[in-house]
Design a protein around this motif. Sequence first.
Motif, PDB file in Angstrom:
ATOM      1  N   ALA B 487      46.540  31.843  27.403  1.00 21.85           N
ATOM      2  CA  ALA B 487      47.257  31.218  26.722  1.00 21.85           C
ATOM      3  C   ALA B 487      46.238  30.793  25.449  1.00 21.85           C
ATOM      4  CB  ALA B 487      48.318  30.258  27.001  1.00 21.85           C
ATOM      5  N   PHE B 488      45.230  30.151  25.870  1.00 20.31           N
ATOM      6  CA  PHE B 488      44.222  29.864  24.686  1.00 20.31           C
ATOM      7  C   PHE B 488      43.301  30.398  23.898  1.00 20.31           C
ATOM      8  CE2 PHE B 488      41.813  26.364  22.844  1.00 20.31           C
ATOM      9  CZ  PHE B 488      42.652  25.250  22.905  1.00 20.31           C
ATOM     10  N   PHE B 489      43.233  30.852  24.243  1.00 21.45           N
ATOM     11  CA  PHE B 489      42.777  32.082  23.845  1.00 21.45           C
ATOM     12  C   PHE B 489      43.554  33.060  23.694  1.00 21.45           C
ATOM     13  CE2 PHE B 489      40.036  35.590  23.068  1.00 21.45           C
ATOM     14  CZ  PHE B 489      39.126  35.427  22.723  1.00 21.45           C
ATOM     15  N   THR B 490      44.696  33.516  23.504  1.00 27.21           N
ATOM     16  CA  THR B 490      45.879  34.542  23.025  1.00 27.21           C
ATOM     17  C   THR B 490      45.537  33.635  21.565  1.00 27.21           C
ATOM     18  OG1 THR B 490      46.359  35.431  25.594  1.00 27.21           O
ATOM     19  CG2 THR B 490      47.661  35.773  23.371  1.00 27.21           C
ATOM     20  N   VAL B 491      45.893  32.365  21.933  1.00 25.09           N
ATOM     21  CA  VAL B 491      46.663  32.092  20.600  1.00 25.09           C
ATOM     22  C   VAL B 491      45.655  31.537  19.354  1.00 25.09           C
ATOM     23  CG1 VAL B 491      46.423  29.409  21.272  1.00 25.09           C
ATOM     24  CG2 VAL B 491      47.963  29.533  19.485  1.00 25.09           C
ATOM     25  N   MET B 492      44.195  31.360  20.347  1.00 21.19           N
ATOM     26  CA  MET B 492      43.438  31.508  18.643  1.00 21.19           C
ATOM     27  C   MET B 492      43.172  32.396  18.091  1.00 21.19           C
ATOM     28  SD  MET B 492      43.002  28.569  19.005  1.00 21.19           S
ATOM     29  CE  MET B 492      42.692  26.866  19.667  1.00 21.19           C
ATOM     30  N   ARG B 493      42.799  32.945  18.435  1.00 23.58           N
ATOM     31  CA  ARG B 493      41.991  34.699  18.558  1.00 23.58           C
ATOM     32  C   ARG B 493      43.499  35.624  17.266  1.00 23.58           C
ATOM     33  NH1 ARG B 493      37.701  35.149  17.129  1.00 23.58           N
ATOM     34  NH2 ARG B 493      39.213  37.439  16.156  1.00 23.58           N
ATOM     35  N   SER B 494      45.418  34.771  17.777  1.00 21.02           N
ATOM     36  CA  SER B 494      46.404  35.930  17.036  1.00 21.02           C
ATOM     37  C   SER B 494      46.208  34.971  15.806  1.00 21.02           C
ATOM     38  CB  SER B 494      47.511  35.985  18.307  1.00 21.02           C
ATOM     39  OG  SER B 494      47.933  36.366  19.602  1.00 21.02           O
ATOM     40  N   ARG B 495      45.336  33.086  16.175  1.00 19.89           N
ATOM     41  CA  ARG B 495      46.028  32.848  14.519  1.00 19.89           C
ATOM     42  C   ARG B 495      45.480  33.752  13.604  1.00 19.89           C
ATOM     43  NH1 ARG B 495      49.452  31.192  12.345  1.00 19.89           N
ATOM     44  NH2 ARG B 495      48.815  28.512  11.393  1.00 19.89           N
ATOM     45  N   ALA B 832      46.612  39.448  18.487  1.00 17.67           N
ATOM     46  CA  ALA B 832      45.208  40.550  18.268  1.00 17.67           C
ATOM     47  C   ALA B 832      45.609  40.826  20.127  1.00 17.67           C
ATOM     48  CB  ALA B 832      44.174  38.891  18.418  1.00 17.67           C
ATOM     49  N   TRP B 833      46.340  42.005  20.188  1.00 15.04           N
ATOM     50  CA  TRP B 833      46.009  42.316  21.814  1.00 15.04           C
ATOM     51  C   TRP B 833      44.904  42.715  21.737  1.00 15.04           C
ATOM     52  CZ3 TRP B 833      49.778  41.397  23.931  1.00 15.04           C
ATOM     53  CH2 TRP B 833      51.511  41.404  24.020  1.00 15.04           C
ATOM     54  N   GLY B 834      43.538  43.107  21.421  1.00 16.57           N
ATOM     55  CA  GLY B 834      42.055  43.737  21.776  1.00 16.57           C
ATOM     56  C   GLY B 834      41.492  42.255  22.204  1.00 16.57           C
ATOM     57  N   ALA B 835      41.573  41.228  22.204  1.00 21.15           N
ATOM     58  CA  ALA B 835      41.276  40.247  22.502  1.00 21.15           C
ATOM     59  C   ALA B 835      41.567  39.540  23.313  1.00 21.15           C
ATOM     60  CB  ALA B 835      40.819  39.007  21.452  1.00 21.15           C
ATOM     61  N   VAL B 836      43.636  39.555  23.512  1.00 20.31           N
ATOM     62  CA  VAL B 836      44.285  39.034  24.298  1.00 20.31           C
ATOM     63  C   VAL B 836      43.955  40.438  25.886  1.00 20.31           C
ATOM     64  CG1 VAL B 836      46.264  39.137  25.420  1.00 20.31           C
ATOM     65  CG2 VAL B 836      45.956  38.655  23.289  1.00 20.31           C
ATOM     66  N   VAL B 838      41.086  41.968  26.416  1.00 14.24           N
ATOM     67  CA  VAL B 838      39.220  41.562  26.945  1.00 14.24           C
ATOM     68  C   VAL B 838      39.652  40.711  28.174  1.00 14.24           C
ATOM     69  CG1 VAL B 838      37.590  41.142  25.765  1.00 14.24           C
ATOM     70  CG2 VAL B 838      38.607  43.076  25.150  1.00 14.24           C
ATOM     71  N   CYS B 839      39.734  39.500  27.009  1.00 10.00           N
ATOM     72  CA  CYS B 839      40.092  37.900  28.127  1.00 10.00           C
ATOM     73  C   CYS B 839      41.563  38.712  28.966  1.00 10.00           C
ATOM     74  CB  CYS B 839      41.091  37.413  26.768  1.00 10.00           C
ATOM     75  SG  CYS B 839      42.242  35.969  27.569  1.00 10.00           S
ATOM     76  N   GLY B 840      42.061  38.956  29.139  1.00  8.81           N
ATOM     77  CA  GLY B 840      42.689  39.906  30.273  1.00  8.81           C
ATOM     78  C   GLY B 840      42.188  39.744  31.306  1.00  8.81           C
ATOM     79  N   ALA B 841      41.832  40.933  30.918  1.00  9.28           N
ATOM     80  CA  ALA B 841      40.509  42.015  32.059  1.00  9.28           C
ATOM     81  C   ALA B 841      39.323  40.484  32.544  1.00  9.28           C
ATOM     82  CB  ALA B 841      39.840  42.729  31.452  1.00  9.28           C
ATOM     83  N   LEU B 842      38.629  39.799  31.104  1.00 13.46           N
ATOM     84  CA  LEU B 842      37.502  38.776  32.218  1.00 13.46           C
ATOM     85  C   LEU B 842      38.611  37.900  33.104  1.00 13.46           C
ATOM     86  CD1 LEU B 842      35.479  38.942  30.435  1.00 13.46           C
ATOM     87  CD2 LEU B 842      35.495  36.275  29.935  1.00 13.46           C
ATOM     88  N   THR B 843      39.462  37.256  32.200  1.00 14.26           N
ATOM     89  CA  THR B 843      40.162  36.600  33.555  1.00 14.26           C
ATOM     90  C   THR B 843      40.203  37.455  34.782  1.00 14.26           C
ATOM     91  OG1 THR B 843      41.074  35.906  31.512  1.00 14.26           O
ATOM     92  CG2 THR B 843      41.483  34.585  33.672  1.00 14.26           C
ATOM     93  N   ALA B 844      40.849  38.629  34.630  1.00 11.66           N
ATOM     94  CA  ALA B 844      41.147  39.471  35.874  1.00 11.66           C
ATOM     95  C   ALA B 844      39.867  39.296  36.780  1.00 11.66           C
ATOM     96  CB  ALA B 844      41.762  40.350  35.229  1.00 11.66           C
ATOM     97  N   GLY B 845      38.836  39.940  36.032  1.00  9.57           N
ATOM     98  CA  GLY B 845      37.770  40.229  37.035  1.00  9.57           C
ATOM     99  C   GLY B 845      37.332  38.775  37.769  1.00  9.57           C
ATOM    100  N   LEU B 846      36.752  37.775  37.117  1.00  5.20           N
ATOM    101  CA  LEU B 846      36.702  36.742  37.667  1.00  5.20           C
ATOM    102  C   LEU B 846      37.339  36.218  38.652  1.00  5.20           C
ATOM    103  CD1 LEU B 846      35.315  34.026  34.326  1.00  5.20           C
ATOM    104  CD2 LEU B 846      33.779  34.702  36.679  1.00  5.20           C
ATOM    105  N   ALA B 847      38.756  36.410  38.232  1.00  3.62           N
ATOM    106  CA  ALA B 847      39.326  35.921  39.521  1.00  3.62           C
ATOM    107  C   ALA B 847      39.310  36.527  40.664  1.00  3.62           C
ATOM    108  CB  ALA B 847      40.639  35.377  39.226  1.00  3.62           C
ATOM    109  N   LEU B 848      39.140  37.857  40.690  1.00  9.07           N
ATOM    110  CA  LEU B 848      38.691  39.049  42.031  1.00  9.07           C
ATOM    111  C   LEU B 848      37.883  38.840  42.266  1.00  9.07           C
ATOM    112  CD1 LEU B 848      40.476  42.459  40.340  1.00  9.07           C
ATOM    113  CD2 LEU B 848      41.431  40.785  41.853  1.00  9.07           C
ATOM    114  N   LEU B 849      36.499  38.336  41.542  1.00 13.23           N
ATOM    115  CA  LEU B 849      35.138  38.305  41.612  1.00 13.23           C
ATOM    116  C   LEU B 849      35.748  36.127  42.953  1.00 13.23           C
ATOM    117  CD1 LEU B 849      32.574  39.058  39.608  1.00 13.23           C
ATOM    118  CD2 LEU B 849      33.054  40.033  41.795  1.00 13.23           C
ATOM    119  N   ALA B 850      35.873  36.040  42.249  1.00 16.94           N
ATOM    120  CA  ALA B 850      36.014  34.602  42.652  1.00 16.94           C
ATOM    121  C   ALA B 850      37.439  34.398  44.412  1.00 16.94           C
ATOM    122  CB  ALA B 850      36.893  33.298  42.531  1.00 16.94           C
TER     123      ALA B 850
END
Lengths: 257, 872
Positions: B487-495, B832-836, B838-850
Amino acid sequence: MTIATEIDTRLTNPTIAIRGITKSYRQGRREIQALRGLDLTVDPGEFVAIMGASGSGKSTLLHLCGGMDAADTGSLVVAGQNLTTMSERSLTTYRRRTVGVIFQQFNLMPSLDVRENILLPAQLAGTCNATVHSRMEELVEVLSLKNRVRHRPDALSGGEQQRVAIARALIMNPPVLLADEPTGNLDSLNAAIFWKLLRRVLETRTMTVLVVTHEPAAAAEAKRVVVLRDGQKTGEFNVEVGDDAGILATRYQALAT
Amino acid sequence: MMPVSWQLAIRHWRHKPLRPTLCSLLVLIGTALVFLAGAGLTSGLASLAHDLQYYQGTADVRVDPRIKAFDSALPPGLLKQIRELPQVAYAGGNAAGIVYVVTHGRVTLVHARGVSLATAWKFHPEKFAAGTPAKFADQVVLDSRLARSFGLKTGAMMVVRTAPGKIVHLRVAGVITPSPIGRFLEPPGMTMSRRELGYLTGTALCWRQIEIHLHHGVPIAGFIKILQQRSGPVVEVHAVQKGPAALSHMQTAFSRAMLFGAGLAALSGAVLIAVMMGVGIQGRVREFGQLRCIGASRNQVLQTVLLESALPGLLGTTAGLVVGWGTSLGLIEHYSRVFTVCKIDWLTVVTAALTGLAATVLGALVPVLLAWRIGPMRAVVIAGQAVSPRRIWAVAGVGIAALALQIALWQIPDPTLRFQAYLLVGVPLIFFGVILLAPMLAVFLEKLLGRMLARLWWIRPELLNGACSRRPWRSGAMVGALLIGIAFFTVMRSRAAGLVASWEFPRGMPDIFVFSPFKPLPAERLRNLDKAVPGVAAASSVTAFWVQGTVGKGAPGTILFVAIEPRSFRSVVRVKLMNNRPVQTTRAFAVLAAGRGVLIAAQALRQFGLAVGRNITLGTLMGPVRFKVAGIAEVPEINMANRFLHAGRLFRKVASIAVVGSRKEARRYFGVTGLNTVMVDVKPGFKSMAVMLAVKKFLSRPRHASLLGSLLALSGAELHGISIGEMKRNLNAMIERVMQALSIAGLGVLIAASIGVSLLLMASVRVRRQELGILRALGAGRWQLCRMILAETSLLIITAWILGTGQGIYLAFMGTRMDQLMVGFNSRLVVAWGAVGVCGALTAGLALLAALWPAGRATGEAARALIASGRE
Ligand SMILES: Nc1ncnc2c1ncn2[C@@H]1O[C@H](COP(=O)(O)OP(=O)(O)OP(=O)(O)O)[C@@H](O)[C@H]1O
Ligand SMILES: [Mg+2]
């Protein structure tokens, strides 16, 4: 109150007086009636076995007697204390001083080793003195846990855990002992050791014992057998000297079905 | 001998070190985050105060021309009169001009400030703190940037060419380094005697501003009244606000923004920590029940828990303070261009420490409260009990109520109150509301997507049954922790994307602006521009200046008056006029030409409820005059453009709205005759940069030929020209820079949250070791179990994506409404769908690894050991 009258009341008044207690468990919309108006009286120093089919409410009854759960209705007096009206604080004192409980699921603390688990009630009550320590040593010795004292529960066998639970229930030398299948996990040799230990304890002091069991052989140790079915008492019979497991099993079958 | 409750706490930590250790780590992160935000806030405010001090100087009273046009000046002789007043300790003036500096055969245009030498350094001691003030007429003080580019040092001689073509040598008396904000807002310049500057520019320079320092004890307000009466309406006498008062305007805006950030950081930290404490909560409740069964009192349990949480809390907080302190110092040092002052006050330290500690203790108290409410035996068996769907719905209901309340807060009529209430209560409500919705959504998605996910991960669908619904609270908590970063990243990038996109100039704007900062543009040449310069399709000149004005019963505010030539303006700027219904443009311009009519920008409509036909009162030279609103123009950018062109003055006066009136009115009511901006439309086929250069050359060609004059005219150097494309690029670069900073904050939260979530996932897989062991014993394969955990984690990730992105977009949307409310700017919502993504993919990747790591490790162990590890 003089000592004479105190002894008098303790002898004449029952240790456990249960009148019409009910207990139901709610799970979502379903309601399970575990006890439906049960009456039971146990005299001081009496040794009563409770038998009944699985799910008949034996453990529930024991938990209520131990002051660990509240009944829905009815009255429950143990050692002169009315559990249904007691404050939480006095219930804690009650659990510390009046009852010792052996749970069906042991309920040992996983982070403590055997010795610490056994001593825990005394420590919680703040009475962990030399007497308690020597009693602990004795219990450990008798229950052959001597070379297991530094182990934690998850490294113990089921029977060993059960023996730790037994020792923990006896460490405070409580006037009332509540045991839920105390020998359920023990081989016949160790079960015999437990009964011998209990008999020895009973010789040295007055202890009221309520034992839940499936095994007629275990029930043979008791003076009286109470049979539960669907949360109600369906009958009881006294155990005569010389009654063996076979006889008790037949009597139980007659009442339970 | 330690009390038994303490012993239990310590034993528990030693027995299960993972959770408290992770908890300390999270507390560390949370505390450091809050510390960072707090340090940023205090240092930012202190830097602002410092920079403002730099600007304001020590004057008590200041005198300005009432109409602040680019060429307006104070009446001659005013300074002398003021100096003779008995209340005045000393007074000095400021003037401005442009001089031509020759270094190594190169001619450079330099902004020069003409000052009273005797007093300038007294008024601005901060500026001169590092440099020596000029004492004699032939001395100058240089901006350090200029000194560097000219290669001049204190004591060096500088060659300056004057307008009539003479050469003058000036000695560099000192070099001063501007403050960071000054560097941004003020063009590099030099300070010299006003008389010398007048000589160099060939004009009799008048003071543009007079600064006054009063004798000790003279009441400022009384003096202002007297001086205002004496000097008449053409000047404006006002007190210089010092210290906190001077900050008030910028401070509130700034501290609001920073408080918002700090609040979000605290909130995220607290949620993460509480969630951490919540993992394995049922196991804890069970243990407390067991303790109570064998005679522990409530207080003993409470003590155990308090100590258990206080230890990691204390450790984490202490480490967090150290890390936070270090990072703050490092970052403030690194961004020393923004932060002049590094200030970390005790409030920051205390707040950071309390957030960490309080979150831990509160999080730890939840199992105690649970165990407290229910009987000991219930506590023992609670872990095995299913959560009724009604509870999940009830919690979701509370969440929806929180979201509804947040919408209600936006209905508060008073804009300032609304803004504050929304920021302090509304935004946290959004966070809580969304997190409370998480269990419901997770359970719902389990039903909806369970089969699909099972197929995707190649496991039997039954293995996913109850993945979330069996542990809805834990699932909800995990989702909550996951979604914060998203949420934080989405709002910042979208703003950021939204603001950049909103600056876009509409097609109706002219292609080129040419702007003369100090001298009026030659009027007759402006008239012939389209004929004289090839490529010019149409041209119209404007000038903008600040006046005082009131709208309705509101307080007087600063208004930017944009004076236009009604006829030619329409040929260059295609204004769309509208009110609630479209207004006939011809009629509106007719009103404008007829007099006492203005156009207003659309944001004024929203901010003040102005409408066509209503009045706006402007302070003119003849006193207050009412102007009728002739139309509402949908060109907020004209305001923006003017702000950008006047960036140097932005700090002093920020116009809340702009009105567009005719030049005739500007002359009659405000005495402004000069024109300083010309807007040009380029004919098709011409390059706008080339046309711009030609226009600049044409406009700056001197009347009387001289070598230097022709030289300068060749370059058109004394005019600022800007094409719309370039202007947009510049604005975008500026906004992009600000947004980069914001995105870094978003990224920081994302990273912190990812670390937190990874730790959480590891912990939550670990508490399920027994379950995994049983499944292994029943014949589940190792990779099958890993895939099962991955599938479960994906379910959580999808839920978090939906909620986090939704929340981020909603917050970004509310951000645009806040822009409108507080700044009057109509920003657009751009996701900012692109950023959203990327951020989603990043979170997903990290979470899956974790999740995979502990799952792989756990399933690698023997089944029997796993079962035993959970046997309690
Ligand atoms: N916490 C609980 N929630 C819901 N139902 C419960 C709970 N505890 C017990 N029950 C139900 O109450 C009934 C009586 O349970 P109880 O544990 O007293 O049986 P029991 O006689 O001890 O059986 P067993 O001999 O198998 O131990 C059972 O049907 C059981 O399913
Ligand atoms: Mg049972």
